[in-house]
Design an enzyme around this catalytic site. Structure first.
Site, short mmCIF file in Angstrom:
data_model
loop_
_atom_site.label_atom_id
_atom_site.label_comp_id
_atom_site.label_asym_id
_atom_site.label_seq_id
_atom_site.Cartn_x
_atom_site.Cartn_y
_atom_site.Cartn_z
N ILE A 1 -9.67 -19.78 51.30
CA ILE A 1 -8.63 -19.72 50.80
C ILE A 1 -8.15 -18.42 50.28
CG2 ILE A 1 -6.69 -20.74 48.84
CD1 ILE A 1 -7.91 -22.98 50.98
N LYS B 1 -2.14 -27.72 34.14
CA LYS B 1 -1.30 -26.69 34.19
C LYS B 1 -0.45 -26.26 35.41
CE LYS B 1 -3.79 -22.51 35.37
NZ LYS B 1 -2.99 -21.96 36.53
N ASN B 2 -1.35 -26.38 36.66
CA ASN B 2 -0.57 -26.39 37.92
C ASN B 2 0.58 -27.26 38.29
OD1 ASN B 2 -1.95 -24.09 38.10
ND2 ASN B 2 -3.21 -24.65 39.55
N CYS C 1 -4.28 -9.85 42.69
CA CYS C 1 -5.22 -10.33 41.51
C CYS C 1 -6.32 -10.11 41.46
CB CYS C 1 -4.40 -11.58 40.92
SG CYS C 1 -5.04 -12.80 41.66
N ASP D 1 -10.31 -23.87 43.54
CA ASP D 1 -10.38 -23.78 42.19
C ASP D 1 -11.80 -24.35 41.29
OD1 ASP D 1 -8.17 -22.65 42.04
OD2 ASP D 1 -7.01 -24.23 41.61
N ARG E 1 -2.77 -12.15 47.65
CA ARG E 1 -1.95 -13.29 47.26
C ARG E 1 -0.44 -12.69 47.41
NH1 ARG E 1 -3.79 -16.22 41.71
NH2 ARG E 1 -2.53 -18.00 42.82
N PRO E 2 -0.18 -12.70 48.79
CA PRO E 2 1.21 -12.06 49.02
C PRO E 2 2.28 -13.32 48.75
CG PRO E 2 0.26 -12.47 51.10
CD PRO E 2 -0.98 -12.68 49.79
N ILE E 3 3.66 -13.05 48.65
CA ILE E 3 4.58 -13.98 48.63
C ILE E 3 5.41 -14.08 49.98
CG2 ILE E 3 4.50 -14.41 46.19
CD1 ILE E 3 7.28 -13.00 46.33
N ARG F 1 -6.12 -19.41 29.53
CA ARG F 1 -5.08 -19.38 30.31
C ARG F 1 -4.83 -21.06 30.97
NH1 ARG F 1 -5.24 -15.99 35.34
NH2 ARG F 1 -3.59 -17.56 35.51
N ARG G 1 0.86 -15.08 37.91
CA ARG G 1 1.56 -14.96 39.22
C ARG G 1 2.59 -16.31 39.59
NH1 ARG G 1 -0.05 -12.36 43.09
NH2 ARG G 1 0.73 -13.69 44.32
N1 EPU Z 1 -0.34 -17.06 51.04
C1 EPU Z 1 0.09 -15.96 51.99
N2 EPU Z 1 1.46 -15.87 51.73
C2 EPU Z 1 2.15 -16.44 50.96
C3 EPU Z 1 1.53 -17.41 49.90
C4 EPU Z 1 0.27 -17.70 50.23
O1 EPU Z 1 -0.60 -15.51 52.98
O2 EPU Z 1 3.49 -16.33 50.89
C5 EPU Z 1 -1.94 -17.18 51.23
C6 EPU Z 1 -2.70 -16.79 49.91
O3 EPU Z 1 -3.03 -15.47 50.00
C7 EPU Z 1 -3.98 -17.66 50.07
C8 EPU Z 1 -3.40 -18.93 50.60
O4 EPU Z 1 -2.11 -18.44 51.46
O5 EPU Z 1 -4.88 -16.90 51.11
C9 EPU Z 1 -3.05 -20.08 49.69
O6 EPU Z 1 -2.37 -19.64 48.64
P1 EPU Z 1 -1.52 -20.46 47.84
O7 EPU Z 1 -0.14 -19.96 47.83
O8 EPU Z 1 -1.66 -21.86 48.16
O9 EPU Z 1 -1.93 -20.27 46.24
P2 EPU Z 1 -0.83 -20.15 44.95
O10 EPU Z 1 0.07 -21.13 45.10
O11 EPU Z 1 -0.37 -19.09 44.66
C10 EPU Z 1 -1.94 -22.14 43.80
C11 EPU Z 1 -2.76 -22.50 42.45
C12 EPU Z 1 -3.92 -21.75 42.40
C13 EPU Z 1 -4.94 -22.29 43.47
C14 EPU Z 1 -4.16 -21.96 44.83
C15 EPU Z 1 -4.83 -22.82 45.85
C16 EPU Z 1 -0.70 -22.58 40.94
C17 EPU Z 1 0.25 -21.98 39.75
N3 EPU Z 1 -1.65 -21.94 41.44
O12 EPU Z 1 -1.83 -20.91 43.91
O13 EPU Z 1 -4.51 -21.95 41.04
O14 EPU Z 1 -6.08 -21.85 43.65
O15 EPU Z 1 -2.90 -22.83 44.93
O16 EPU Z 1 -5.19 -24.05 45.70
O17 EPU Z 1 -0.77 -23.82 41.25
C18 EPU Z 1 -5.97 -21.31 39.41
O18 EPU Z 1 -5.41 -22.47 38.66
O19 EPU Z 1 -7.04 -20.65 38.86
C19 EPU Z 1 -5.27 -21.09 40.63
C20 EPU Z 1 -5.63 -19.76 41.02
#
Ligand code: EPU
Length: 417
Positions: free
Chosen positions: A326, A22-23, A116, A304, A121-123, A396, A92
Protein backbone atom coordinates in the site's frame (compact mmCIF):
# COMPACT_ATOMS: atom_id res chain seq x y z
CA UNK A 1 8.25 16.02 24.26
CA UNK A 2 6.74 13.16 26.25
CA UNK A 3 8.42 9.77 26.38
CA UNK A 4 7.04 6.36 27.24
CA UNK A 5 9.20 4.06 29.32
CA UNK A 6 8.45 0.34 29.39
CA UNK A 7 10.06 -2.42 31.40
CA UNK A 8 9.50 -5.47 29.20
CA UNK A 9 8.75 -9.06 30.07
CA UNK A 10 5.24 -8.98 31.54
CA UNK A 11 2.39 -11.00 30.06
CA UNK A 12 -0.68 -8.88 29.31
CA UNK A 13 -3.63 -10.33 31.18
CA UNK A 14 -7.04 -8.73 31.73
CA UNK A 15 -9.60 -6.65 29.86
CA UNK A 16 -9.28 -3.73 27.49
CA UNK A 17 -12.24 -1.75 26.12
CA UNK A 18 -11.87 -0.80 22.46
CA UNK A 19 -12.48 2.89 21.67
CA UNK A 20 -14.29 4.42 18.71
CA UNK A 21 -12.45 4.25 15.39
CA UNK A 22 -10.35 7.29 14.48
CA UNK A 23 -10.60 6.59 10.76
CA UNK A 24 -14.37 6.38 10.95
CA UNK A 25 -14.88 9.35 13.28
CA UNK A 26 -12.95 11.73 10.97
CA UNK A 27 -15.07 11.22 7.81
CA UNK A 28 -18.25 11.23 9.91
CA UNK A 29 -17.24 14.64 11.30
CA UNK A 30 -16.50 15.87 7.77
CA UNK A 31 -19.94 14.66 6.62
CA UNK A 32 -21.55 17.02 9.13
CA UNK A 33 -20.55 19.84 6.73
CA UNK A 34 -23.09 18.55 4.20
CA UNK A 35 -26.10 20.06 5.95
CA UNK A 36 -26.93 23.35 7.65
CA UNK A 37 -27.91 22.01 11.05
CA UNK A 38 -26.34 20.33 14.04
CA UNK A 39 -25.15 16.71 13.85
CA UNK A 40 -24.05 14.68 16.84
CA UNK A 41 -21.36 12.03 16.58
CA UNK A 42 -21.04 9.76 19.60
CA UNK A 43 -18.44 7.21 20.75
CA UNK A 44 -15.76 9.67 19.64
CA UNK A 45 -12.28 8.56 20.75
CA UNK A 46 -10.22 10.99 22.80
CA UNK A 47 -7.32 11.49 20.37
CA UNK A 48 -5.04 14.21 19.03
CA UNK A 49 -6.29 13.73 15.45
CA UNK A 50 -9.87 14.24 16.60
CA UNK A 51 -8.84 17.46 18.39
CA UNK A 52 -7.10 18.67 15.24
CA UNK A 53 -10.21 17.95 13.18
CA UNK A 54 -12.38 19.82 15.68
CA UNK A 55 -10.03 22.82 15.41
CA UNK A 56 -10.26 22.60 11.63
CA UNK A 57 -14.08 22.62 11.75
CA UNK A 58 -14.00 25.54 14.21
CA UNK A 59 -11.69 27.41 11.86
CA UNK A 60 -14.34 27.00 9.14
CA UNK A 61 -16.90 28.54 11.49
CA UNK A 62 -18.62 25.45 12.91
CA UNK A 63 -19.68 25.54 16.55
CA UNK A 64 -18.32 22.48 18.34
CA UNK A 65 -19.72 21.30 21.60
CA UNK A 66 -18.08 18.19 22.97
CA UNK A 67 -18.67 16.31 26.14
CA UNK A 68 -18.63 12.74 27.28
CA UNK A 69 -17.34 11.19 24.05
CA UNK A 70 -19.81 12.94 21.82
CA UNK A 71 -19.33 15.93 19.60
CA UNK A 72 -22.08 18.22 18.36
CA UNK A 73 -21.16 19.98 15.13
CA UNK A 74 -23.31 22.98 14.33
CA UNK A 75 -22.75 24.15 10.77
CA UNK A 76 -25.28 27.01 10.66
CA UNK A 77 -22.66 29.78 10.97
CA UNK A 78 -19.97 28.29 8.75
CA UNK A 79 -18.14 31.15 7.05
CA UNK A 80 -15.01 30.09 5.18
CA UNK A 81 -14.16 27.30 2.72
CA UNK A 82 -10.43 27.65 3.44
CA UNK A 83 -8.29 25.22 5.42
CA UNK A 84 -4.81 26.56 6.24
CA UNK A 85 -1.48 24.76 6.11
CA UNK A 86 -0.98 25.00 9.91
CA UNK A 87 -3.92 22.67 10.47
CA UNK A 88 -3.65 20.41 7.41
CA UNK A 89 0.08 19.70 7.82
CA UNK A 90 -0.47 17.91 11.14
CA UNK A 91 -3.15 15.61 9.77
CA UNK A 92 -3.57 14.41 6.22
CA UNK A 93 -7.18 13.37 6.83
CA UNK A 94 -8.02 17.12 6.72
CA UNK A 95 -8.36 16.56 2.97
CA UNK A 96 -11.73 14.92 3.78
CA UNK A 97 -13.33 18.36 3.97
CA UNK A 98 -12.64 19.05 0.29
CA UNK A 99 -15.73 17.29 -1.10
CA UNK A 100 -18.15 18.60 1.55
CA UNK A 101 -16.78 22.17 1.32
CA UNK A 102 -17.07 22.48 -2.43
CA UNK A 103 -20.63 21.19 -2.11
CA UNK A 104 -21.46 23.69 0.64
CA UNK A 105 -19.68 26.81 -0.71
CA UNK A 106 -19.24 26.00 -4.42
CA UNK A 107 -15.55 26.56 -3.65
CA UNK A 108 -12.91 25.08 -1.37
CA UNK A 109 -9.31 26.10 -0.76
CA UNK A 110 -7.37 23.52 1.22
CA UNK A 111 -3.66 23.31 1.81
CA UNK A 112 -2.09 20.35 0.00
CA UNK A 113 -1.10 17.83 2.66
CA UNK A 114 2.32 16.96 1.21
CA UNK A 115 4.22 13.73 1.86
CA UNK A 116 4.49 12.02 5.20
CA UNK A 117 6.60 9.44 7.02
CA UNK A 118 4.99 6.46 5.23
CA UNK A 119 4.98 7.65 1.64
CA UNK A 120 4.22 10.41 -0.86
CA UNK A 121 0.47 9.98 -0.42
CA UNK A 122 -0.77 12.08 -3.32
CA UNK A 123 -4.42 13.21 -3.59
CA UNK A 124 -4.54 13.09 -7.40
CA UNK A 125 -7.39 10.56 -7.36
CA UNK A 126 -9.54 12.76 -5.09
CA UNK A 127 -8.97 15.64 -7.52
CA UNK A 128 -9.51 13.54 -10.64
CA UNK A 129 -12.90 12.46 -9.25
CA UNK A 130 -13.97 16.02 -8.45
CA UNK A 131 -12.85 17.13 -11.91
CA UNK A 132 -14.93 14.35 -13.49
CA UNK A 133 -17.86 15.77 -11.52
CA UNK A 134 -17.35 19.12 -13.21
CA UNK A 135 -15.14 20.92 -10.68
CA UNK A 136 -12.29 23.20 -11.74
CA UNK A 137 -9.04 22.45 -9.95
CA UNK A 138 -6.20 24.91 -9.46
CA UNK A 139 -3.02 24.25 -7.51
CA UNK A 140 -1.23 27.39 -6.38
CA UNK A 141 1.06 28.40 -3.50
CA UNK A 142 0.72 24.96 -1.87
CA UNK A 143 -3.07 25.10 -1.87
CA UNK A 144 -5.60 23.26 -3.98
CA UNK A 145 -8.60 25.29 -5.04
CA UNK A 146 -11.67 23.44 -6.18
CA UNK A 147 -14.67 25.28 -7.56
CA UNK A 148 -17.96 24.15 -9.04
CA UNK A 149 -21.27 25.97 -9.38
CA UNK A 150 -22.96 22.58 -9.00
CA UNK A 151 -21.23 19.18 -9.03
CA UNK A 152 -22.63 16.68 -11.51
CA UNK A 153 -22.84 12.92 -11.26
CA UNK A 154 -20.04 11.09 -13.12
CA UNK A 155 -18.49 7.68 -13.72
CA UNK A 156 -15.24 7.50 -11.80
CA UNK A 157 -12.61 4.78 -11.84
CA UNK A 158 -9.77 4.66 -9.32
CA UNK A 159 -6.48 3.19 -10.58
CA UNK A 160 -5.85 2.18 -6.98
CA UNK A 161 -8.56 1.99 -4.36
CA UNK A 162 -8.22 4.96 -2.03
CA UNK A 163 -10.01 5.07 1.31
CA UNK A 164 -10.27 8.82 1.94
CA UNK A 165 -10.61 9.40 -1.84
CA UNK A 166 -13.68 7.14 -1.92
CA UNK A 167 -15.06 8.87 1.17
CA UNK A 168 -14.44 12.36 -0.22
CA UNK A 169 -16.16 11.66 -3.53
CA UNK A 170 -19.02 9.78 -1.91
CA UNK A 171 -19.72 12.88 0.20
CA UNK A 172 -19.40 15.21 -2.78
CA UNK A 173 -21.71 13.03 -4.89
CA UNK A 174 -24.51 12.96 -2.32
CA UNK A 175 -25.70 16.46 -3.23
CA UNK A 176 -24.54 16.46 -6.88
CA UNK A 177 -26.93 16.50 -9.83
CA UNK A 178 -27.49 12.96 -11.09
CA UNK A 179 -25.80 9.64 -10.49
CA UNK A 180 -22.16 9.01 -9.62
CA UNK A 181 -20.61 5.59 -9.90
CA UNK A 182 -17.23 4.92 -8.28
CA UNK A 183 -15.49 1.85 -9.70
CA UNK A 184 -12.58 0.17 -7.92
CA UNK A 185 -13.74 1.95 -4.77
CA UNK A 186 -12.16 1.19 -1.40
CA UNK A 187 -14.06 -1.55 0.45
CA UNK A 188 -12.84 -0.67 3.94
CA UNK A 189 -15.45 -0.92 6.72
CA UNK A 190 -15.02 2.81 7.42
CA UNK A 191 -16.30 3.54 3.88
CA UNK A 192 -19.39 1.42 4.52
CA UNK A 193 -19.89 3.16 7.85
CA UNK A 194 -19.78 6.59 6.21
CA UNK A 195 -22.26 5.47 3.52
CA UNK A 196 -24.61 4.20 6.23
CA UNK A 197 -24.42 7.56 8.00
CA UNK A 198 -24.93 9.51 4.75
CA UNK A 199 -27.98 7.37 3.95
CA UNK A 200 -29.31 8.11 7.42
CA UNK A 201 -28.91 11.82 6.56
CA UNK A 202 -31.15 11.22 3.54
CA UNK A 203 -28.48 10.27 0.98
CA UNK A 204 -29.00 7.56 -1.62
CA UNK A 205 -25.92 5.32 -1.73
CA UNK A 206 -25.76 1.65 -2.66
CA UNK A 207 -22.88 -0.76 -3.05
CA UNK A 208 -20.63 0.69 -0.31
CA UNK A 209 -18.36 -2.06 0.97
CA UNK A 210 -17.98 -3.41 -2.60
CA UNK A 211 -15.76 -2.12 -5.41
CA UNK A 212 -18.67 -0.39 -7.14
CA UNK A 213 -20.54 2.35 -5.31
CA UNK A 214 -23.55 4.12 -6.79
CA UNK A 215 -24.60 7.48 -5.41
CA UNK A 216 -27.77 9.17 -6.55
CA UNK A 217 -27.66 12.90 -5.79
CA UNK A 218 -30.41 14.24 -3.54
CA UNK A 219 -31.48 17.86 -2.90
CA UNK A 220 -30.81 18.10 0.80
CA UNK A 221 -29.33 16.16 3.70
CA UNK A 222 -30.47 16.43 7.28
CA UNK A 223 -28.40 16.37 10.49
CA UNK A 224 -28.12 13.06 12.30
CA UNK A 225 -26.90 11.45 15.47
CA UNK A 226 -24.45 8.62 14.78
CA UNK A 227 -22.24 6.38 16.92
CA UNK A 228 -18.71 5.67 15.69
CA UNK A 229 -17.84 1.98 15.20
CA UNK A 230 -15.12 0.39 17.39
CA UNK A 231 -11.56 0.76 16.12
CA UNK A 232 -10.46 -2.40 14.29
CA UNK A 233 -6.83 -1.26 14.17
CA UNK A 234 -6.68 -0.52 17.88
CA UNK A 235 -8.28 -3.92 18.56
CA UNK A 236 -5.86 -5.63 16.17
CA UNK A 237 -2.90 -3.95 17.86
CA UNK A 238 -3.96 -5.33 21.27
CA UNK A 239 -4.60 -8.78 19.78
CA UNK A 240 -1.04 -8.82 18.49
CA UNK A 241 0.29 -7.51 21.82
CA UNK A 242 -1.56 -10.31 23.61
CA UNK A 243 -0.13 -12.99 21.32
CA UNK A 244 3.38 -11.51 21.45
CA UNK A 245 3.49 -11.31 25.25
CA UNK A 246 1.88 -14.76 25.61
CA UNK A 247 -0.93 -12.94 27.32
CA UNK A 248 -4.63 -13.44 27.72
CA UNK A 249 -6.61 -10.30 26.83
CA UNK A 250 -10.34 -9.92 26.66
CA UNK A 251 -11.08 -7.11 24.22
CA UNK A 252 -14.45 -5.60 24.94
CA UNK A 253 -16.46 -4.39 21.97
CA UNK A 254 -13.92 -5.85 19.56
CA UNK A 255 -15.00 -5.70 15.88
CA UNK A 256 -13.61 -9.18 15.26
CA UNK A 257 -15.67 -9.67 12.05
CA UNK A 258 -13.56 -6.90 10.50
CA UNK A 259 -10.28 -8.58 11.51
CA UNK A 260 -10.53 -11.82 9.56
CA UNK A 261 -7.09 -11.60 7.90
CA UNK A 262 -5.38 -10.83 11.20
CA UNK A 263 -7.25 -13.58 13.08
CA UNK A 264 -6.16 -16.18 10.53
CA UNK A 265 -2.53 -15.05 10.73
CA UNK A 266 -2.59 -15.02 14.53
CA UNK A 267 -3.91 -18.58 14.57
CA UNK A 268 -1.11 -19.54 12.16
CA UNK A 269 1.52 -18.22 14.56
CA UNK A 270 -0.02 -20.33 17.32
CA UNK A 271 -2.30 -17.86 19.15
CA UNK A 272 -5.85 -18.68 20.16
CA UNK A 273 -8.81 -16.43 19.41
CA UNK A 274 -12.03 -17.02 21.29
CA UNK A 275 -15.14 -15.00 20.45
CA UNK A 276 -17.43 -14.29 23.38
CA UNK A 277 -20.44 -12.26 22.15
CA UNK A 278 -19.20 -8.68 21.51
CA UNK A 279 -15.87 -9.46 23.09
CA UNK A 280 -12.85 -11.33 21.82
CA UNK A 281 -10.25 -13.15 23.84
CA UNK A 282 -6.75 -13.35 22.37
CA UNK A 283 -4.44 -15.84 24.00
CA UNK A 284 -0.74 -16.09 23.24
CA UNK A 285 0.88 -19.48 23.37
CA UNK A 286 4.52 -20.29 23.67
CA UNK A 287 6.35 -20.20 21.27
CA UNK A 288 4.97 -18.17 18.35
CA UNK A 289 5.90 -19.29 14.84
CA UNK A 290 6.80 -17.17 11.82
CA UNK A 291 4.21 -16.22 9.23
CA UNK A 292 4.40 -14.26 5.96
CA UNK A 293 2.44 -11.02 5.69
CA UNK A 294 1.42 -9.19 2.53
CA UNK A 295 -0.61 -6.04 3.05
CA UNK A 296 -3.49 -5.26 0.72
CA UNK A 297 -6.72 -3.26 0.69
CA UNK A 298 -9.60 -4.60 2.81
CA UNK A 299 -10.39 -7.45 3.26
CA UNK A 300 -6.65 -8.14 2.90
CA UNK A 301 -4.14 -7.78 5.71
CA UNK A 302 -4.24 -4.08 6.79
CA UNK A 303 -1.15 -1.98 6.24
CA UNK A 304 -2.04 -0.34 9.56
CA UNK A 305 -1.18 -3.61 11.37
CA UNK A 306 1.97 -4.53 9.42
CA UNK A 307 4.46 -2.87 11.78
CA UNK A 308 2.88 -4.35 14.93
CA UNK A 309 2.94 -7.84 13.39
CA UNK A 310 6.59 -7.39 12.47
CA UNK A 311 7.52 -6.76 16.10
CA UNK A 312 6.01 -10.10 17.06
CA UNK A 313 7.83 -11.86 14.19
CA UNK A 314 11.14 -10.51 15.53
CA UNK A 315 10.84 -13.00 18.41
CA UNK A 316 9.00 -15.84 16.63
CA UNK A 317 10.77 -18.95 15.42
CA UNK A 318 11.71 -19.02 11.72
CA UNK A 319 11.79 -16.58 8.82
CA UNK A 320 8.91 -14.34 7.84
CA UNK A 321 8.54 -12.25 4.72
CA UNK A 322 6.66 -8.95 4.87
CA UNK A 323 5.48 -7.35 1.65
CA UNK A 324 4.03 -3.84 1.91
CA UNK A 325 1.90 -3.11 -1.15
CA UNK A 326 0.00 0.00 0.00
CA UNK A 327 2.62 2.57 1.04
CA UNK A 328 6.11 2.80 -0.43
CA UNK A 329 7.88 3.79 2.77
CA UNK A 330 6.22 1.92 5.59
CA UNK A 331 9.27 0.18 7.08
CA UNK A 332 10.49 3.11 9.20
CA UNK A 333 10.11 0.98 12.32
CA UNK A 334 12.73 -1.49 11.02
CA UNK A 335 15.81 0.52 11.95
CA UNK A 336 14.42 1.13 15.45
CA UNK A 337 13.58 -2.58 15.90
CA UNK A 338 17.14 -3.38 14.80
CA UNK A 339 18.40 -1.19 17.65
CA UNK A 340 16.60 -3.63 19.93
CA UNK A 341 18.42 -6.59 18.36
CA UNK A 342 15.97 -7.55 15.60
CA UNK A 343 17.31 -9.29 12.51
CA UNK A 344 15.54 -7.70 9.53
CA UNK A 345 16.66 -7.20 5.92
CA UNK A 346 14.74 -4.72 3.80
CA UNK A 347 14.76 -4.75 0.02
CA UNK A 348 12.33 -2.24 -1.46
CA UNK A 349 8.85 -3.19 -0.36
CA UNK A 350 9.93 -6.49 1.18
CA UNK A 351 11.32 -7.13 4.64
CA UNK A 352 12.69 -10.49 5.75
CA UNK A 353 12.54 -11.04 9.47
CA UNK A 354 14.57 -13.77 11.15
CA UNK A 355 13.13 -14.56 14.55
CA UNK A 356 15.57 -14.08 17.43
CA UNK A 357 15.37 -15.56 20.94
CA UNK A 358 14.82 -12.11 22.43
CA UNK A 359 14.82 -8.34 21.87
CA UNK A 360 16.63 -6.09 24.27
CA UNK A 361 15.31 -2.77 25.55
CA UNK A 362 16.85 0.37 24.04
CA UNK A 363 16.04 4.04 23.48
CA UNK A 364 13.99 4.21 20.26
CA UNK A 365 12.13 6.86 18.35
CA UNK A 366 8.57 6.72 17.04
CA UNK A 367 8.27 7.82 13.41
CA UNK A 368 4.56 7.48 12.69
CA UNK A 369 1.45 6.24 14.39
CA UNK A 370 1.58 2.51 13.62
CA UNK A 371 5.39 2.37 13.81
CA UNK A 372 5.03 3.69 17.37
CA UNK A 373 2.61 0.89 18.20
CA UNK A 374 5.11 -1.64 16.86
CA UNK A 375 7.86 -0.21 19.09
CA UNK A 376 5.52 -0.47 22.03
CA UNK A 377 4.92 -4.17 21.34
CA UNK A 378 8.67 -4.73 20.91
CA UNK A 379 9.24 -2.95 24.24
CA UNK A 380 6.64 -5.12 25.97
CA UNK A 381 8.42 -8.31 24.89
CA UNK A 382 11.95 -6.92 25.14
CA UNK A 383 14.33 -7.60 27.98
CA UNK A 384 14.94 -4.57 30.18
CA UNK A 385 13.90 -0.99 29.68
CA UNK A 386 12.85 0.70 26.45
CA UNK A 387 12.34 4.41 26.19
CA UNK A 388 10.17 5.50 23.27
CA UNK A 389 10.47 9.14 22.28
CA UNK A 390 8.19 11.22 20.02
CA UNK A 391 5.11 9.51 21.42
CA UNK A 392 2.88 12.30 20.12
CA UNK A 393 2.44 9.95 17.16
CA UNK A 394 0.81 7.39 19.47
CA UNK A 395 -1.48 10.03 20.95
CA UNK A 396 -2.83 10.72 17.46
CA UNK A 397 -4.43 7.29 17.23
CA UNK A 398 -4.44 5.24 20.47
CA UNK A 399 -6.69 6.43 23.27
CA UNK A 400 -5.24 6.24 26.80
CA UNK A 401 -2.72 3.68 25.66
CA UNK A 402 -0.56 3.65 28.77
CA UNK A 403 -3.60 3.40 31.09
CA UNK A 404 -5.04 0.56 29.01
CA UNK A 405 -1.73 -1.34 28.97
CA UNK A 406 -0.93 -0.68 32.63
CA UNK A 407 -4.39 -2.03 33.49
CA UNK A 408 -3.47 -5.42 32.02
CA UNK A 409 -0.07 -5.74 33.64
CA UNK A 410 2.39 -3.76 31.52
CA UNK A 411 5.10 -1.85 33.36
CA UNK A 412 4.65 1.39 31.49
CA UNK A 413 4.90 5.05 32.39
CA UNK A 414 4.81 8.35 30.59
CA UNK A 415 7.55 10.83 31.30
CA UNK A 416 6.21 14.30 30.59
CA UNK A 417 8.63 16.92 29.36
N1 EPU B 1 -3.19 7.10 -3.55
C1 EPU B 1 -2.89 7.72 -4.75
N2 EPU B 1 -3.60 8.83 -5.07
C2 EPU B 1 -4.61 9.33 -4.30
C3 EPU B 1 -4.91 8.68 -3.09
C4 EPU B 1 -4.18 7.56 -2.74
O1 EPU B 1 -2.01 7.30 -5.46
O2 EPU B 1 -5.22 10.32 -4.69
C5 EPU B 1 -2.43 5.92 -3.16
C6 EPU B 1 -1.64 6.13 -1.85
O3 EPU B 1 -0.41 6.78 -2.08
C7 EPU B 1 -1.50 4.72 -1.36
C8 EPU B 1 -2.81 4.06 -1.80
O4 EPU B 1 -3.35 4.90 -2.82
O5 EPU B 1 -0.43 4.10 -2.01
C9 EPU B 1 -3.85 3.91 -0.72
O6 EPU B 1 -3.97 5.10 0.03
P1 EPU B 1 -5.35 5.61 0.62
O7 EPU B 1 -5.78 6.83 -0.12
O8 EPU B 1 -6.32 4.47 0.68
O9 EPU B 1 -4.94 6.04 2.08
P2 EPU B 1 -5.61 7.19 2.91
O10 EPU B 1 -7.04 7.28 2.55
O11 EPU B 1 -4.78 8.42 2.82
C10 EPU B 1 -6.42 5.72 4.90
C11 EPU B 1 -6.18 5.70 6.39
C12 EPU B 1 -4.77 5.24 6.67
C13 EPU B 1 -4.59 3.84 6.09
C14 EPU B 1 -4.91 3.86 4.60
C15 EPU B 1 -4.85 2.48 3.96
C16 EPU B 1 -7.66 7.46 7.16
C17 EPU B 1 -7.84 8.80 7.76
N3 EPU B 1 -6.42 7.04 6.91
O12 EPU B 1 -5.47 6.63 4.38
O13 EPU B 1 -4.62 5.20 8.08
O14 EPU B 1 -3.28 3.40 6.28
O15 EPU B 1 -6.23 4.40 4.38
O16 EPU B 1 -5.73 1.62 4.57
O17 EPU B 1 -8.65 6.75 6.94
C18 EPU B 1 -3.44 5.29 10.11
O18 EPU B 1 -4.53 5.27 10.71
O19 EPU B 1 -2.33 5.14 10.71
C19 EPU B 1 -3.41 5.49 8.67
C20 EPU B 1 -2.31 5.87 8.01
Amino acid sequence: MDKIVIEGGNRLIGEIAISGAKNSALPLMAAALLNDGCSTITNIPNLKDIDTFKRLLEHLGCHIDDSNRSVKINVSDIKTPEAPYELVKTMRASVLILGPLVTHFKRARVSLPGGCAIGARPINLHLMGLERMGAKIKIEHGYVEVSAEKLKGADIYFDVPTVTGTENLMMAACLADGITVIENAAKEPEVLELATALNKMGGCISGAGTEKIRIEGVRKLKPIEYAVMPDRIEAGTYMIASAATRGNLLLKNCPIDLLEALSIKLKEVGAEIIIERNNTRGIGNNPTRSVDIKTSPYPGFPTDLQAQMMSMMCISSGLSVFTETIFENRFMHVSELKRMGANIQVDGRTAIVKGMPFLSGAPVMATDLRASASLLIAALVGEGETEISRVYHLDRGYESIEEKLAGVGAKIKRVRK
